[in-house]
Design a protein around this motif. Structure first.
Motif, mmCIF file in Angstrom:
data_model
loop_
_atom_site.group_PDB
_atom_site.id
_atom_site.type_symbol
_atom_site.label_atom_id
_atom_site.label_comp_id
_atom_site.label_asym_id
_atom_site.label_seq_id
_atom_site.Cartn_x
_atom_site.Cartn_y
_atom_site.Cartn_z
ATOM 1 N N PRO A 158 -0.089 -10.902 -18.518
ATOM 2 C CA PRO A 158 -0.757 -11.192 -19.787
ATOM 3 C C PRO A 158 -1.848 -10.200 -20.166
ATOM 4 C CG PRO A 158 -0.384 -13.219 -18.587
ATOM 5 C CD PRO A 158 0.004 -12.103 -17.662
ATOM 6 N N TRP A 188 -2.395 -17.701 -29.416
ATOM 7 C CA TRP A 188 -2.563 -16.489 -30.213
ATOM 8 C C TRP A 188 -4.017 -16.022 -30.169
ATOM 9 C CZ3 TRP A 188 1.532 -13.813 -31.712
ATOM 10 C CH2 TRP A 188 2.751 -14.480 -31.862
ATOM 11 N N TYR A 245 -5.872 -15.848 -27.637
ATOM 12 C CA TYR A 245 -6.044 -14.981 -26.457
ATOM 13 C C TYR A 245 -5.784 -13.529 -26.840
ATOM 14 C CZ TYR A 245 -4.772 -12.842 -21.945
ATOM 15 O OH TYR A 245 -4.672 -12.006 -20.862
ATOM 16 N N LEU A 246 -4.707 -13.284 -27.586
ATOM 17 C CA LEU A 246 -4.417 -11.924 -28.041
ATOM 18 C C LEU A 246 -5.441 -11.479 -29.076
ATOM 19 C CD1 LEU A 246 -0.516 -12.145 -28.389
ATOM 20 C CD2 LEU A 246 -1.870 -11.396 -26.425
ATOM 21 N N VAL A 301 5.308 -10.223 -31.798
ATOM 22 C CA VAL A 301 4.054 -10.545 -32.477
ATOM 23 C C VAL A 301 4.216 -10.378 -33.984
ATOM 24 C CG1 VAL A 301 1.619 -9.930 -32.752
ATOM 25 C CG2 VAL A 301 2.658 -9.925 -30.475
ATOM 26 N N LEU A 341 -1.911 -12.883 -35.611
ATOM 27 C CA LEU A 341 -2.846 -13.401 -34.610
ATOM 28 C C LEU A 341 -3.811 -14.424 -35.202
ATOM 29 C CD1 LEU A 341 -3.829 -10.161 -32.622
ATOM 30 C CD2 LEU A 341 -1.972 -11.768 -32.174
ATOM 31 N N LEU A 343 2.185 -16.882 -25.878
ATOM 32 C CA LEU A 343 2.665 -16.220 -24.670
ATOM 33 C C LEU A 343 2.701 -17.212 -23.524
ATOM 34 C CD1 LEU A 343 3.133 -13.523 -22.972
ATOM 35 C CD2 LEU A 343 0.645 -13.416 -22.759
ATOM 36 N N PRO A 378 -9.791 -11.468 -22.328
ATOM 37 C CA PRO A 378 -8.672 -10.695 -21.780
ATOM 38 C C PRO A 378 -9.080 -9.324 -21.270
ATOM 39 C CG PRO A 378 -8.116 -11.647 -23.927
ATOM 40 C CD PRO A 378 -9.578 -11.850 -23.736
ATOM 41 N N ALA A 381 -1.871 -8.033 -23.525
ATOM 42 C CA ALA A 381 -2.910 -8.237 -24.543
ATOM 43 C C ALA A 381 -3.551 -6.909 -24.924
ATOM 44 C CB ALA A 381 -3.967 -9.217 -24.024
ATOM 45 N N VAL A 392 -1.165 -5.092 -27.339
ATOM 46 C CA VAL A 392 -1.221 -5.655 -28.690
ATOM 47 C C VAL A 392 -2.529 -5.268 -29.374
ATOM 48 C CG1 VAL A 392 -1.281 -7.802 -30.018
ATOM 49 C CG2 VAL A 392 0.337 -7.552 -28.120
ATOM 50 N N ALA A 393 -3.642 -5.342 -28.641
ATOM 51 C CA ALA A 393 -4.942 -5.033 -29.225
ATOM 52 C C ALA A 393 -5.027 -3.571 -29.649
ATOM 53 C CB ALA A 393 -6.051 -5.351 -28.222
ATOM 54 N N ALA A 422 -8.539 -10.209 -27.476
ATOM 55 C CA ALA A 422 -8.381 -8.865 -26.916
ATOM 56 C C ALA A 422 -8.702 -7.801 -27.959
ATOM 57 C CB ALA A 422 -6.960 -8.687 -26.388
#
Length: 511
Positions: free
Chosen positions: A74, A41, A43-44, A231, A23, A32, A146, A78, A81-82, A47
């Motif tokens: 999304p 990246w 954005y993720l 990711v 990230l 994404l 996010p 997110a 992933v977070a 999060a």
């Protein structure tokens, strides 16, 4: 500041570190895409910061069980992933449940944080369920932040929960009954990623030029696994909310992926479309899993589109696939091993055992499949419910599910035998055979079919006559229903309980 490299980190720290490293590598590059929008990246990455910040603001910085209503959008992606990037536990909540069922799931599982997008927060009973467990309420969206705090009239006071190694509290797809919960640990997920060639321990980050299209629901292992794997590998995700042939084809044409994944049902939909062969220019392979793929379908796909179809075999409990083909293996053995799902992945072993005694069986004998490996539960052989055989060259063949087998007065019937015979009819698009109770025989087979249409579309009796010429008498379904669509789970597997529900008990008579 670059993140430190440490190949000796335990799995519960190695995977989160790997995700955060990716990230942070090139924050403004596209990570994404969804519909007509692109998300970097960063954005993720935001999060990750949002989750920590919101929990600190709620006075619960150590809360770690994060329930996420995982729509293929999304914001929920997110949040997924977070949660893993911070070493917390994802509690999978399905948007496909009805309002009552989703509220019951939230109350029973009692996550300390509940994340959902605005549509799901607006559903009846959801906020009430979250209030009952006093969880931190978080809204997932597509804006600059996010994850944001969801206005709530209750003071968050999450229940204490022991912190362990669980990365995802998954649910199975429910094809053979009510979905159950499966704990996927950080160690199991890491082993699954490493076995398939996705780096976790590596400190090298290289973003890939070609994207990965993900349309399988994130509540299914086939969606969740590949979002996290993408990711970890630095691979851009082209996200679809659901599978639509034309939208999917437009995405293939615009993004030009090298590898594509199509579950058998989706693969047949592509086969039945009028898509041109040049759509697949540049595509190296199509991977197909989650359900059995008849060899004839794979061959028709390759003949029409010029792309090899590589089957894989796995399960939710295994944190993904454990057996499969790659291109080199397919080029060497593909024709000779027709119908095989491939060889075990690195670090995985399989064997076939007698269902009664548990004793290992010789090459080519059909029995119950057992597997072992770092990504599987437990420390020994894990017994599946699949009937299988392994040949002298180590290739695995799946012959159906042992728990789907129909016992008709002492005769054992594997539903795929009936299904394959029905699909061989030129007018049949797809078929599902199931067992239903019978007073005399204990159980009898019935079948539901969908048709391709046309003037020569047969009726149920004509289909039964077709089967009578090809199957033993005890295999013949006592009833065949022609339906518009077979009922399916969110992962597009046929839902056997829902197929059984198509047949009213009053009509079940032995034949």
């Amino acid at each position: 500041m670059p993140l430190p490299a440490d190949r000796s980190l335990p799995a519960h720290r190695a995977l989160p570190l790997r995700l955060r490293r990716v990230l942070a590598h090139a924050p403004e590059a596209t990570a994404l895409t969804f519909e007509d929008r692109a998300f970097p990246w960063a954005y993720l990455g935001r999060a990750v910061g949002d989750l920590d910040r919101l929990l600190a603001a709620a006075g619960s910085p150590d809360a770690h069980r994060v329930g996420i209503v995982l729509r293929n959008r999304p914001g929920p992606l997110a949040a997924l992933v977070a949660t893993v990037a911070t070493g917390r536990e994802v509690v999978v909540l399905s948007p496909f449940h009805g309002d009552v069922a989703l509220a019951q799931d939230i109350a029973a599982l009692a996550p300390q944080i509940v994340v959902a997008d605005a549509e799901d927060w607006a559903r009846a009973g959801i906020a009430d369920a979250v209030e009952r467990i006093a969880a931190v309420a978080v809204e997932a969206g597509e804006g600059e932040r996010p994850l944001t705090a969801r206005p709530a009239p209750w003071p968050p006071s999450p229940r204490p929960a022991e912190r362990g190694d669980v990365a995802v509290l998954m649910q199975t797809s429910g094809t053979t009954g009510r979905p159950k919960r499966v704990e996927l640990t950080y160690a199991k997920l890491t082993a699954a990623f490493e076995a398939s060639g996705t780096p976790v321990a590596s400190d090298e980050v290289r973003l890939r030029a070609h994207p990965s299209i993900v349309w399988t629901s994130l509540v299914h292992i086939g969606g969740l696994y590949f979002v996290l794997a993408n990711v970890a590998a630095g691979l851009r995700t082209a996200l679809m909310e659901r599978f639509d042939v034309q939208q999917w084809a437009d995405l293939v044409r615009s993004t030009k992926p090298r590898r594509i994944r199509l579950a058998p049902a989706a693969l047949r939909m592509v086969l039945q479309s009028d898509l041109p062969a040049d759509l697949f220019d540049g595509v190296e392979s199509v991977s197909s899993g989650t359900a059995p793929l008849p060899p004839a379908d794979a061959e028709r796909f390759t003949e029409r589109f010029g792309v090899p179809v590589l089957s894989v075999y796995g399960a939710t409990e295994f944190a993904g696939a454990i057996v499969g083909w790659d291109l080199l293996l397919h080029r060497e053995w593909g024709k000779e091993k027709r119908g095989s799902v491939g060889r075990p992945f690195r670090g995985v072993a399989v064997r076939i055992v007698d269902p009664a005694t548990g004793e290992p069986l010789p090459d080519n004998a059909v029995g119950i499949l057992e597997a072992s490996g770092a990504q599987l539960p437990g420390d020994s052989w894990v017994r599946t419910t699949d009937l299988a055989s392994v040949d002298e060259d180590g290739f695995l063949y799946i012959h159906g599910r042992a728990d789907d087998a129909i016992n008709r007065g002492g005769f054992t019937i594997v539903p795929t035998v009936i299904e394959d015979a029905l699909r061989a009819h030129p007018a049949v698009r797809d078929a599902s055979a199931v067992g239903v109770p019978d007073k005399r025989l204990g159980e009898v087979p019935v079948a539901a079919v969908t048709m391709r249409g046309g003037e020569l579309c047969p009726d149920a009796e004509q289909l039964r006559s077709w089967l009578a010429e090809r199957l033993a008498r005890y295999h013949l379904p006592t009833e065949i229903k022609v339906v518009d669509e077979l009922p399916r789970t969110p992962s597009m597997k046929v839902s056997r309980p829902d197929v059984q529900a198509l047949f009213a008990p009053a009509r079940r008579t032995s034949a």
